[in-house]
Design a protein around this motif. Structure first.
Motif, mmCIF file in Angstrom:
data_model
loop_
_atom_site.group_PDB
_atom_site.id
_atom_site.type_symbol
_atom_site.label_atom_id
_atom_site.label_comp_id
_atom_site.label_asym_id
_atom_site.label_seq_id
_atom_site.Cartn_x
_atom_site.Cartn_y
_atom_site.Cartn_z
ATOM 1 N N TYR A 206 4.734 -23.571 24.478
ATOM 2 C CA TYR A 206 3.574 -23.838 23.633
ATOM 3 C C TYR A 206 3.567 -22.894 22.422
ATOM 4 O O TYR A 206 3.289 -23.308 21.284
ATOM 5 C CB TYR A 206 2.294 -23.661 24.444
ATOM 6 C CG TYR A 206 1.027 -23.806 23.645
ATOM 7 C CD1 TYR A 206 0.585 -25.060 23.221
ATOM 8 C CD2 TYR A 206 0.255 -22.686 23.311
ATOM 9 C CE1 TYR A 206 -0.581 -25.194 22.482
ATOM 10 C CE2 TYR A 206 -0.902 -22.811 22.584
ATOM 11 C CZ TYR A 206 -1.319 -24.067 22.164
ATOM 12 O OH TYR A 206 -2.467 -24.192 21.434
ATOM 13 N N PHE A 207 3.918 -21.623 22.642
ATOM 14 C CA PHE A 207 3.949 -20.639 21.565
ATOM 15 C C PHE A 207 4.931 -21.053 20.470
ATOM 16 O O PHE A 207 4.599 -21.067 19.276
ATOM 17 C CB PHE A 207 4.324 -19.271 22.135
ATOM 18 C CG PHE A 207 4.525 -18.199 21.101
ATOM 19 C CD1 PHE A 207 3.526 -17.861 20.202
ATOM 20 C CD2 PHE A 207 5.736 -17.505 21.026
ATOM 21 C CE1 PHE A 207 3.718 -16.862 19.245
ATOM 22 C CE2 PHE A 207 5.937 -16.518 20.084
ATOM 23 C CZ PHE A 207 4.925 -16.191 19.190
ATOM 24 N N PHE A 208 6.160 -21.420 20.871
ATOM 25 C CA PHE A 208 7.147 -21.826 19.875
ATOM 26 C C PHE A 208 6.737 -23.111 19.169
ATOM 27 O O PHE A 208 6.958 -23.264 17.953
ATOM 28 C CB PHE A 208 8.518 -21.984 20.526
ATOM 29 C CG PHE A 208 9.176 -20.681 20.883
ATOM 30 C CD1 PHE A 208 9.289 -19.659 19.953
ATOM 31 C CD2 PHE A 208 9.685 -20.461 22.155
ATOM 32 C CE1 PHE A 208 9.888 -18.448 20.271
ATOM 33 C CE2 PHE A 208 10.289 -19.261 22.491
ATOM 34 C CZ PHE A 208 10.387 -18.256 21.548
ATOM 35 N N ASN A 209 6.144 -24.039 19.896
ATOM 36 C CA ASN A 209 5.660 -25.270 19.257
ATOM 37 C C ASN A 209 4.614 -24.967 18.193
ATOM 38 O O ASN A 209 4.624 -25.553 17.098
ATOM 39 C CB ASN A 209 5.064 -26.207 20.309
ATOM 40 C CG ASN A 209 6.122 -26.980 21.071
ATOM 41 O OD1 ASN A 209 7.255 -27.101 20.625
ATOM 42 N ND2 ASN A 209 5.759 -27.493 22.233
ATOM 43 N N GLU A 210 3.704 -24.049 18.492
ATOM 44 C CA GLU A 210 2.625 -23.724 17.554
ATOM 45 C C GLU A 210 3.144 -23.003 16.311
ATOM 46 O O GLU A 210 2.811 -23.365 15.189
ATOM 47 C CB GLU A 210 1.553 -22.875 18.252
ATOM 48 C CG GLU A 210 0.753 -23.626 19.303
ATOM 49 C CD GLU A 210 0.000 -24.799 18.708
ATOM 50 O OE1 GLU A 210 -0.936 -24.557 17.918
ATOM 51 O OE2 GLU A 210 0.343 -25.959 19.024
ATOM 52 N N ILE A 211 3.958 -21.961 16.497
ATOM 53 C CA ILE A 211 4.410 -21.211 15.311
ATOM 54 C C ILE A 211 5.420 -22.016 14.506
ATOM 55 O O ILE A 211 5.638 -21.752 13.323
ATOM 56 C CB ILE A 211 4.991 -19.827 15.681
ATOM 57 C CG1 ILE A 211 6.204 -19.960 16.596
ATOM 58 C CG2 ILE A 211 3.934 -18.947 16.305
ATOM 59 C CD1 ILE A 211 6.896 -18.626 16.884
ATOM 60 N N GLY A 212 6.051 -23.014 15.144
ATOM 61 C CA GLY A 212 6.962 -23.875 14.407
ATOM 62 C C GLY A 212 6.260 -24.994 13.676
ATOM 63 O O GLY A 212 6.691 -25.419 12.599
ATOM 64 N N SER A 213 5.144 -25.494 14.235
ATOM 65 C CA SER A 213 4.461 -26.671 13.690
ATOM 66 C C SER A 213 3.347 -26.329 12.709
ATOM 67 O O SER A 213 3.144 -27.046 11.721
ATOM 68 C CB SER A 213 3.873 -27.507 14.837
ATOM 69 O OG SER A 213 4.878 -27.917 15.733
ATOM 70 N N GLU A 214 2.584 -25.260 12.986
ATOM 71 C CA GLU A 214 1.427 -24.925 12.156
ATOM 72 C C GLU A 214 1.868 -24.356 10.800
ATOM 73 O O GLU A 214 2.883 -23.671 10.691
ATOM 74 C CB GLU A 214 0.536 -23.907 12.871
ATOM 75 C CG GLU A 214 -0.129 -24.441 14.130
ATOM 76 C CD GLU A 214 -1.128 -25.545 13.825
ATOM 77 O OE1 GLU A 214 -1.863 -25.421 12.834
ATOM 78 O OE2 GLU A 214 -1.150 -26.532 14.583
ATOM 79 N N GLN A 215 1.060 -24.624 9.773
ATOM 80 C CA GLN A 215 1.366 -24.134 8.430
ATOM 81 C C GLN A 215 1.061 -22.639 8.319
ATOM 82 O O GLN A 215 -0.025 -22.194 8.678
ATOM 83 C CB GLN A 215 0.531 -24.901 7.393
ATOM 84 C CG GLN A 215 0.920 -26.361 7.243
ATOM 85 C CD GLN A 215 2.288 -26.543 6.596
ATOM 86 O OE1 GLN A 215 2.743 -25.690 5.838
ATOM 87 N NE2 GLN A 215 2.941 -27.654 6.903
ATOM 88 N N HIS A 216 2.039 -21.859 7.848
ATOM 89 C CA HIS A 216 1.850 -20.436 7.533
ATOM 90 C C HIS A 216 3.033 -20.004 6.680
ATOM 91 O O HIS A 216 3.937 -20.803 6.411
ATOM 92 C CB HIS A 216 1.716 -19.594 8.808
ATOM 93 C CG HIS A 216 2.856 -19.739 9.775
ATOM 94 N ND1 HIS A 216 4.097 -19.172 9.581
ATOM 95 C CD2 HIS A 216 2.956 -20.431 10.958
ATOM 96 C CE1 HIS A 216 4.890 -19.468 10.586
ATOM 97 N NE2 HIS A 216 4.236 -20.244 11.440
ATOM 98 N N GLN A 217 3.068 -18.741 6.259
ATOM 99 C CA GLN A 217 4.115 -18.301 5.324
ATOM 100 C C GLN A 217 5.158 -17.388 5.972
ATOM 101 O O GLN A 217 5.956 -16.756 5.288
ATOM 102 C CB GLN A 217 3.480 -17.577 4.133
ATOM 103 C CG GLN A 217 2.710 -16.305 4.494
ATOM 104 C CD GLN A 217 2.322 -15.504 3.250
ATOM 105 O OE1 GLN A 217 3.059 -15.493 2.260
ATOM 106 N NE2 GLN A 217 1.170 -14.853 3.286
ATOM 107 N N SER A 218 5.176 -17.331 7.306
ATOM 108 C CA SER A 218 6.067 -16.405 8.003
ATOM 109 C C SER A 218 7.206 -17.138 8.692
ATOM 110 O O SER A 218 7.246 -18.366 8.727
ATOM 111 C CB SER A 218 5.265 -15.580 9.014
ATOM 112 O OG SER A 218 4.273 -14.815 8.347
ATOM 113 N N CYS A 219 8.135 -16.361 9.254
ATOM 114 C CA CYS A 219 9.264 -16.937 9.972
ATOM 115 C C CYS A 219 9.491 -16.163 11.263
ATOM 116 O O CYS A 219 9.382 -14.934 11.294
ATOM 117 C CB CYS A 219 10.533 -16.890 9.120
ATOM 118 S SG CYS A 219 11.994 -17.574 9.974
ATOM 119 N N SER A 220 9.798 -16.882 12.343
ATOM 120 C CA SER A 220 10.172 -16.274 13.618
ATOM 121 C C SER A 220 11.598 -16.678 13.944
ATOM 122 O O SER A 220 11.985 -17.838 13.774
ATOM 123 C CB SER A 220 9.231 -16.736 14.731
ATOM 124 O OG SER A 220 7.906 -16.347 14.469
#
Length: 401
Positions: A206-220
């Motif tokens: 769920y964490f990877f889905n959220e940080i990959g899908s949601e709009q923001h200006q960062s990268c993981s």
């Protein structure tokens, strides 16, 4: 005053200089920050640059601490120019939000990311490196990430993982961040064909889905020996999610490595590379062995080891670890190829395993083994055929069902 929106004429009147002088001084500022073009957009760009510089200054002391879990920058780094360019294109140019870097153990994933960060760290306000070797549960990891953004704010005791993820994404939107999660294979089920997460770590999906899908200006970025099937599905759906597979270094890069170790008899390097270039670490360890015991002489080493493959305890540990994590179908194929002891056609493998595994299982397993440098030797002529890499023959033993 200009940044607050006041017209040049008003500023000139308030500080007692001419309108022309105001424009001249603004022009000097634009040149200093390399801002080109015309119109009011230049002021907006200047404002963004100044805000970003202020935030870097404000958080400068904290930025150093975020790399405390990271390894040292490699002193000697050979090759990987293509991979570095892919990372630069994906993260800096295309602004991807999630990137997976995967490959076999000792392929140099961690070293590549650390080397890359050392060259781009001025592009980020926060860089957070988290080693996942100890397999922290998601809540613990999120607490660690959030602590970098707010040293004084207390994380509510009753805050659940979903709420913490929302706050992480909020900070990812507020700041330009780079998050590295190094070694997530420890979270995955061993021997699982789909590389699913173990039960305590299911929320990582769920964490990877959220940080990959949601709009923001960062990268993981996460590194792993294996990639979860859920990530592959996410990558197909979201353009800002990508992966990079690390394979063995090229022969030319391997020669650079050997040259850096000052080995003699360069005419014998190709044979050494063909035998031991499974991973950069393996080749470097062999080079050190040649320096210590064979007076830097590659020919002398090859002659002494002509009929055997040199493996030390670290080699065995890494290879056994990778083999143990393979699903049963893939282990069975490797055991079978060891017994065959010769190139065996793809069609023969399918026939001989047809009663035990489905065609789709066999095809997927062979494709996976073929994609991972080190397991198989592959011949495409006159038909596709496979043999077990000699370095694995000492390790693979049939197991009782």
């Amino acid at each position: 005053m200009a940044l607050s929106g006041k017209p040049n004429a008003q500023i000139a009147s308030e500080i007692g200089i001419t309108d022309i002088a105001i424009r001249k001084r603004l022009g000097e500022v634009y040149r200093k920050f390399e801002i080109e073009g015309r119109g009011p957009g230049k002021l907006g760009e200047l404002k963004q640059i100044l805000i970003a510089e202020y935030q870097r200054y404000k958080h400068g002391n904290r930025e150093f601490q975020t790399l405390r879990e990271a390894p040292a920058v490699p002193e000697a780094f050979y090759g990987r120019s293509r991979e570095l360019e892919v990372l630069k294109e994906s993260i800096l140019h295309d602004r991807c939000r999630l990137v997976a870097v995967f490959g076999m153990a000792a392929m140099g994933k961690t070293a590549l990311i650390r080397y890359f960060i050392d060259r781009v760290q001025d592009q980020f306000e926060f860089i957070i490196w988290c080693a996942i070797a100890n397999a922290p549960e998601l809540g613990e990891l999120l607490n660690t990430i959030l602590s970098h953004f707010s040293e004084t704010e207390t994380i509510p005791a009753n805050e659940n993982e979903e709420e913490k993820i929302e706050r992480v994404i909020h900070y990812f939107g507020q700041y330009r961040c780079l998050l590295v999660l190094d070694g997530i294979e420890t979270l995955l089920k061993p021997s699982d064909p789909d590389r699913n997460y173990q039960e305590p770590y299911a929320l990582y999906k769920y964490f990877f889905n959220e940080i990959g899908s949601e709009q923001h200006q960062s990268c993981s970025i996460f590194t792993s020996q294996e990639v979860p099937k859920s990530f592959q599905l996410l990558k197909r759906r979201v353009p800002a999610v990508r992966d990079l597979e690390l394979e063995k270094i090229t022969d030319e890069e391997a020669r650079q490595l050997l040259s850096g170790e000052q080995l003699k008899k360069s005419q014998a390097w190709d044979e050494l590379i063909q035998t031991y270039n499974q991973t950069p670490l393996k080749l470097k360890r062999i080079a050190l062995l040649i320096k210590e015991l064979f007076n830097n002489d590659v020919e002398l080493f090859l002659e002494a080891t002509r009929h055997s493959i040199v493996l030390d305890h670290l080699d065995r540990e890494l290879l056994e670890q990778q083999y143990e994590r393979l699903p049963q179908c893939e282990q069975s194929i490797l055991q079978y190829l060891k017994q065959q002891n010769k190139l065996t056609s793809y069609q023969k493998i399918l026939r001989d395993f047809s009663k035990k595994y489905s065609i789709s299982q066999l095809t997927e397993s062979i494709q996976y083994l073929k994609s991972r440098d080190g397991f198989l030797e592959v011949s495409e002529q006159p038909e596709t055929a496979f043999a077990l890499n000699p370095i694995f023959k000492k390790l693979i033993e049939p197991k009782s069902s």
